[in-house]
Design a protein around this motif. Sequence first.
Motif, PDB file in Angstrom:
ATOM      1  N   ALA A  84       7.378   7.048  -9.800  1.00  0.00           N
ATOM      2  CA  ALA A  84       6.386   6.095  -9.308  1.00  0.00           C
ATOM      3  C   ALA A  84       6.318   6.212  -7.788  1.00  0.00           C
ATOM      4  O   ALA A  84       7.341   6.388  -7.128  1.00  0.00           O
ATOM      5  N   ILE A  85       5.110   6.098  -7.238  1.00  0.00           N
ATOM      6  CA  ILE A  85       4.948   6.267  -5.791  1.00  0.00           C
ATOM      7  C   ILE A  85       3.899   5.292  -5.275  1.00  0.00           C
ATOM      8  O   ILE A  85       2.882   5.064  -5.925  1.00  0.00           O
ATOM      9  N   ASP A  86       4.194   4.694  -4.138  1.00  0.00           N
ATOM     10  CA  ASP A  86       3.264   3.800  -3.460  1.00  0.00           C
ATOM     11  C   ASP A  86       3.096   4.269  -2.026  1.00  0.00           C
ATOM     12  O   ASP A  86       3.991   4.909  -1.462  1.00  0.00           O
ATOM     13  N   PHE A  87       1.953   3.899  -1.426  1.00  0.00           N
ATOM     14  CA  PHE A  87       1.621   4.331  -0.075  1.00  0.00           C
ATOM     15  C   PHE A  87       1.242   3.133   0.780  1.00  0.00           C
ATOM     16  O   PHE A  87       0.618   2.185   0.294  1.00  0.00           O
ATOM     17  N   PHE A  88       1.598   3.213   2.068  1.00  0.00           N
ATOM     18  CA  PHE A  88       1.211   2.173   3.013  1.00  0.00           C
ATOM     19  C   PHE A  88       1.052   2.812   4.385  1.00  0.00           C
ATOM     20  O   PHE A  88       1.911   3.583   4.822  1.00  0.00           O
ATOM     21  N   GLN A  89      -0.060   2.505   5.052  1.00  0.00           N
ATOM     22  CA  GLN A  89      -0.298   2.983   6.409  1.00  0.00           C
ATOM     23  C   GLN A  89      -0.588   1.790   7.291  1.00  0.00           C
ATOM     24  O   GLN A  89      -1.320   0.876   6.903  1.00  0.00           O
ATOM     25  N   SER A  90      -0.022   1.816   8.493  1.00  0.00           N
ATOM     26  CA  SER A  90      -0.342   0.775   9.468  1.00  0.00           C
ATOM     27  C   SER A  90      -0.222   1.331  10.874  1.00  0.00           C
ATOM     28  O   SER A  90       0.624   2.179  11.153  1.00  0.00           O
ATOM     29  N   ASN A  91      -1.063   0.810  11.742  1.00  0.00           N
ATOM     30  CA  ASN A  91      -0.984   1.111  13.164  1.00  0.00           C
ATOM     31  C   ASN A  91      -0.101   0.101  13.888  1.00  0.00           C
ATOM     32  O   ASN A  91       0.037   0.175  15.103  1.00  0.00           O
ATOM     33  N   HIS A  92       0.487  -0.827  13.134  1.00  0.00           N
ATOM     34  CA  HIS A  92       1.238  -1.923  13.724  1.00  0.00           C
ATOM     35  C   HIS A  92       2.720  -1.828  13.370  1.00  0.00           C
ATOM     36  O   HIS A  92       3.094  -1.807  12.192  1.00  0.00           O
ATOM     37  N   MET A 109      11.713   7.490 -13.724  1.00  0.00           N
ATOM     38  CA  MET A 109      12.869   8.121 -13.107  1.00  0.00           C
ATOM     39  C   MET A 109      13.250   7.401 -11.825  1.00  0.00           C
ATOM     40  O   MET A 109      14.416   7.162 -11.579  1.00  0.00           O
ATOM     41  N   GLY A 110      12.302   7.055 -10.973  1.00  0.00           N
ATOM     42  CA  GLY A 110      12.598   6.392  -9.715  1.00  0.00           C
ATOM     43  C   GLY A 110      11.312   5.938  -9.064  1.00  0.00           C
ATOM     44  O   GLY A 110      10.217   6.209  -9.556  1.00  0.00           O
ATOM     45  N   LYS A 111      11.464   5.277  -7.926  1.00  0.00           N
ATOM     46  CA  LYS A 111      10.298   4.747  -7.231  1.00  0.00           C
ATOM     47  C   LYS A 111      10.403   5.076  -5.744  1.00  0.00           C
ATOM     48  O   LYS A 111      11.445   4.861  -5.125  1.00  0.00           O
ATOM     49  N   VAL A 112       9.302   5.569  -5.180  1.00  0.00           N
ATOM     50  CA  VAL A 112       9.256   6.040  -3.805  1.00  0.00           C
ATOM     51  C   VAL A 112       8.155   5.310  -3.039  1.00  0.00           C
ATOM     52  O   VAL A 112       7.053   5.127  -3.555  1.00  0.00           O
ATOM     53  N   LEU A 113       8.464   4.942  -1.806  1.00  0.00           N
ATOM     54  CA  LEU A 113       7.472   4.373  -0.899  1.00  0.00           C
ATOM     55  C   LEU A 113       7.206   5.387   0.203  1.00  0.00           C
ATOM     56  O   LEU A 113       8.143   5.894   0.831  1.00  0.00           O
ATOM     57  N   VAL A 114       5.940   5.686   0.421  1.00  0.00           N
ATOM     58  CA  VAL A 114       5.535   6.575   1.508  1.00  0.00           C
ATOM     59  C   VAL A 114       4.885   5.718   2.585  1.00  0.00           C
ATOM     60  O   VAL A 114       3.899   5.028   2.324  1.00  0.00           O
ATOM     61  N   LEU A 115       5.472   5.753   3.768  1.00  0.00           N
ATOM     62  CA  LEU A 115       4.956   4.990   4.899  1.00  0.00           C
ATOM     63  C   LEU A 115       4.340   5.938   5.925  1.00  0.00           C
ATOM     64  O   LEU A 115       4.955   6.940   6.295  1.00  0.00           O
ATOM     65  N   HIS A 116       3.144   5.589   6.364  1.00  0.00           N
ATOM     66  CA  HIS A 116       2.432   6.358   7.387  1.00  0.00           C
ATOM     67  C   HIS A 116       2.229   5.455   8.599  1.00  0.00           C
ATOM     68  O   HIS A 116       1.696   4.353   8.468  1.00  0.00           O
ATOM     69  N   GLY A 117       2.627   5.929   9.758  1.00  0.00           N
ATOM     70  CA  GLY A 117       2.525   5.141  10.978  1.00  0.00           C
ATOM     71  C   GLY A 117       1.194   5.264  11.692  1.00  0.00           C
ATOM     72  O   GLY A 117       0.189   5.680  11.112  1.00  0.00           O
ATOM     73  N   PRO A 118       1.190   4.925  12.987  1.00  0.00           N
ATOM     74  CA  PRO A 118      -0.052   4.807  13.745  1.00  0.00           C
ATOM     75  C   PRO A 118      -0.826   6.111  13.871  1.00  0.00           C
ATOM     76  O   PRO A 118      -0.250   7.184  14.019  1.00  0.00           O
ATOM     77  N   ASN A 119      -2.126   5.958  13.808  1.00  0.00           N
ATOM     78  CA  ASN A 119      -3.120   7.021  13.992  1.00  0.00           C
ATOM     79  C   ASN A 119      -3.191   8.015  12.839  1.00  0.00           C
ATOM     80  O   ASN A 119      -4.058   8.884  12.837  1.00  0.00           O
ATOM     81  N   LEU A 120      -2.312   7.891  11.851  1.00  0.00           N
ATOM     82  CA  LEU A 120      -2.377   8.823  10.728  1.00  0.00           C
ATOM     83  C   LEU A 120      -3.596   8.558   9.852  1.00  0.00           C
ATOM     84  O   LEU A 120      -4.026   9.439   9.110  1.00  0.00           O
ATOM     85  N   ASN A 121      -4.180   7.390   9.964  1.00  0.00           N
ATOM     86  CA  ASN A 121      -5.438   7.107   9.267  1.00  0.00           C
ATOM     87  C   ASN A 121      -6.572   7.980   9.806  1.00  0.00           C
ATOM     88  O   ASN A 121      -7.610   8.106   9.163  1.00  0.00           O
ATOM     89  N   LEU A 122      -6.380   8.607  10.953  1.00  0.00           N
ATOM     90  CA  LEU A 122      -7.403   9.471  11.546  1.00  0.00           C
ATOM     91  C   LEU A 122      -7.212  10.951  11.205  1.00  0.00           C
ATOM     92  O   LEU A 122      -7.957  11.799  11.711  1.00  0.00           O
ATOM     93  N   LEU A 123      -6.223  11.253  10.367  1.00  0.00           N
ATOM     94  CA  LEU A 123      -6.007  12.658   9.999  1.00  0.00           C
ATOM     95  C   LEU A 123      -7.289  13.252   9.421  1.00  0.00           C
ATOM     96  O   LEU A 123      -8.036  12.586   8.714  1.00  0.00           O
TER      97      LEU A 123
END
Length: 154
Positions: free
Chosen positions: A45-53, A1-15
């Motif tokens: 379809a969904i992809d995820f990416f987290q970065s502090n940068h 149906m579609g494709k989604v990118l989920v972006l997580h910014g800084p410090n969210l890796n510490l949730l």
Amino acid sequence: MGKVLVLHGPNLNLLGTREPEIYGCTTLSDINRMMAERAQAAGVAIDFFQSNHEGALVDAIQEARGRYDFIIFNAAAYTHYSIALRDAIAAVQIPVIEVHISNIHKREAFRHTSVLAPVVLGQICGLGTDSYMAALEAVIRKLAAKEEKGDAEA
């Protein structure tokens, strides 16, 4: 149906361990898993990416062009001052839903302003991790409507 990118910014890796009185005990992996399960059930379809940068997030937004139909983005602290992220969002012309776990409008004054808000489709905040799920539900509905409209024109 579609494709989604989920972006997580800084410090969210510490949730899960970072200020649980504000952000709760759910980890980033938990959020990604819940979103992946819902997306799969909806045929998205969904992809995820987290970065502090900041630059890595700008790169991810730019690389999303032509690959994703929507971006769900928790820019975290960058929300309040990153003109580079704002400009990247405006440049790629992909609908973006801005997400925050806490209600940024009920926190410190410097968090009340989002420099991203003028260039995103919408903003969801204050619902805890349900903010992410609400954004995903909105995306699923918009993708379904787009597909339905495309089928009607065929």
